[in-house]
Design a protein around this motif. Sequence first.
Motif, short mmCIF file in Angstrom:
data_model
loop_
_atom_site.label_atom_id
_atom_site.label_comp_id
_atom_site.label_asym_id
_atom_site.label_seq_id
_atom_site.Cartn_x
_atom_site.Cartn_y
_atom_site.Cartn_z
N UNK A 127 41.07 15.43 26.59
CA UNK A 127 41.02 16.85 26.91
C UNK A 127 41.83 17.21 28.15
N UNK A 128 41.86 16.34 29.13
CA UNK A 128 42.53 16.66 30.38
C UNK A 128 41.66 17.55 31.25
N UNK A 129 42.13 17.87 32.45
CA UNK A 129 41.32 18.65 33.38
C UNK A 129 41.35 20.15 33.10
N UNK A 130 40.29 20.80 33.53
CA UNK A 130 40.24 22.27 33.51
C UNK A 130 40.84 22.77 34.82
N UNK A 131 41.18 24.05 34.85
CA UNK A 131 41.72 24.65 36.07
C UNK A 131 40.89 25.87 36.43
N UNK A 132 40.49 25.93 37.70
CA UNK A 132 39.74 27.07 38.22
C UNK A 132 40.59 27.71 39.31
N UNK A 133 40.56 29.02 39.40
CA UNK A 133 41.30 29.72 40.44
C UNK A 133 40.77 31.13 40.59
N UNK A 134 41.42 31.88 41.43
CA UNK A 134 41.00 33.26 41.64
C UNK A 134 41.56 34.15 40.55
N UNK A 150 43.27 37.31 38.90
CA UNK A 150 44.42 38.07 39.38
C UNK A 150 44.45 39.44 38.69
N UNK A 151 44.76 40.45 39.47
CA UNK A 151 44.93 41.80 38.93
C UNK A 151 46.22 41.80 38.11
N UNK A 152 46.17 42.05 36.80
CA UNK A 152 47.38 41.99 35.99
C UNK A 152 48.41 43.06 36.36
N UNK A 153 47.98 44.15 36.97
CA UNK A 153 48.91 45.22 37.35
C UNK A 153 49.74 44.85 38.58
N UNK A 154 49.13 44.08 39.50
CA UNK A 154 49.83 43.76 40.75
C UNK A 154 50.21 42.28 40.87
N UNK A 155 49.55 41.44 40.10
CA UNK A 155 49.80 40.00 40.22
C UNK A 155 49.11 39.38 41.42
N UNK A 156 48.31 40.19 42.12
CA UNK A 156 47.61 39.71 43.32
C UNK A 156 46.19 39.26 42.97
N UNK A 157 45.77 38.20 43.64
CA UNK A 157 44.40 37.71 43.44
C UNK A 157 43.41 38.69 44.05
N UNK A 158 42.31 38.89 43.38
CA UNK A 158 41.24 39.73 43.93
C UNK A 158 40.65 39.03 45.14
N UNK A 159 40.47 39.77 46.21
CA UNK A 159 39.91 39.23 47.46
C UNK A 159 39.02 40.28 48.09
N UNK A 160 38.06 39.84 48.85
CA UNK A 160 37.12 40.76 49.50
C UNK A 160 37.85 41.77 50.37
N UNK A 161 38.81 41.31 51.17
CA UNK A 161 39.46 42.20 52.13
C UNK A 161 40.35 43.25 51.46
N UNK A 178 36.43 34.61 39.69
CA UNK A 178 37.05 33.33 39.37
C UNK A 178 37.61 33.35 37.95
N UNK A 179 38.79 32.77 37.79
CA UNK A 179 39.41 32.60 36.48
C UNK A 179 39.25 31.15 36.06
N UNK A 180 38.93 30.94 34.80
CA UNK A 180 38.70 29.60 34.28
C UNK A 180 39.66 29.31 33.13
N UNK A 181 40.38 28.22 33.23
CA UNK A 181 41.19 27.71 32.12
C UNK A 181 40.54 26.39 31.72
N UNK A 182 39.64 26.47 30.73
CA UNK A 182 38.86 25.30 30.35
C UNK A 182 39.63 24.46 29.34
N UNK A 183 39.72 23.17 29.61
CA UNK A 183 40.42 22.25 28.71
C UNK A 183 39.60 21.99 27.45
N UNK A 184 38.31 22.24 27.52
CA UNK A 184 37.41 21.99 26.39
C UNK A 184 36.13 22.77 26.60
N UNK A 185 35.34 22.90 25.53
CA UNK A 185 34.00 23.47 25.67
C UNK A 185 32.98 22.37 25.93
#
Length: 192
Positions: free
Chosen positions: A19-26, A28-39, A46-53
């Motif tokens: 399966x390989x590893x999954x990827x987790x990250x912040x 992203x706003x598709x309109x701006x390409x910027x990650x959502x942040x508190x400030x 969090x965005x999840x790209x799961x390699x498997x269920x």
Amino acid sequence: KYIDLTHVITPDAPVWHGFGPSKFGRSVDPATGQAYAFDSSGFEATAYALATDQLGTQLDPPAHWAAEYPSIDELPATYTLRPLVVISILPQLAKDPGYHLQVADIEAWEKANRKIPEGAVVFVRSDWSKAWPDPKLATQTVFPGVSLAALKFLHGERHILFHGHEPLDTDTTPTLEGEEWLLHNGYAQAEG
């Protein structure tokens, strides 16, 4: 009594090497390409790209190997709310780290306790999960398992609903004979 048997899902959770590893990250706003942040956005996500269920503790439905049987969404939510039997193989593992539950272990448990009730869930305790979430768990070729004879006895003689084991696979045979038999006969199992 309810016992939480789950694991936290993380990018480096042990999974089958295919399966390989999954990827987790912040997220992203598709309109701006910027990650959502508190400030800047007032929140984070969090965005999840799961390699498997098949991450952490999971119910392995028969459709995982046999399309003619139910998939996970076709099993009722009450499926796992059953009488639970826990059979420990810790003494056997002290002598053989690759020990697999045998029919004799089930019969010994029943002699000390009672006959396994029909429709029960049987979990095999090996303490393999105490090393969780070490990714090396996914690379082990020697680990505790459940023999095909024990699976056939539990389902054919005791008519259990399903069994559970701590490692990521049912057994260490080259063809995963126990998992193949279970899923091709319409049975589910809990793994991890």
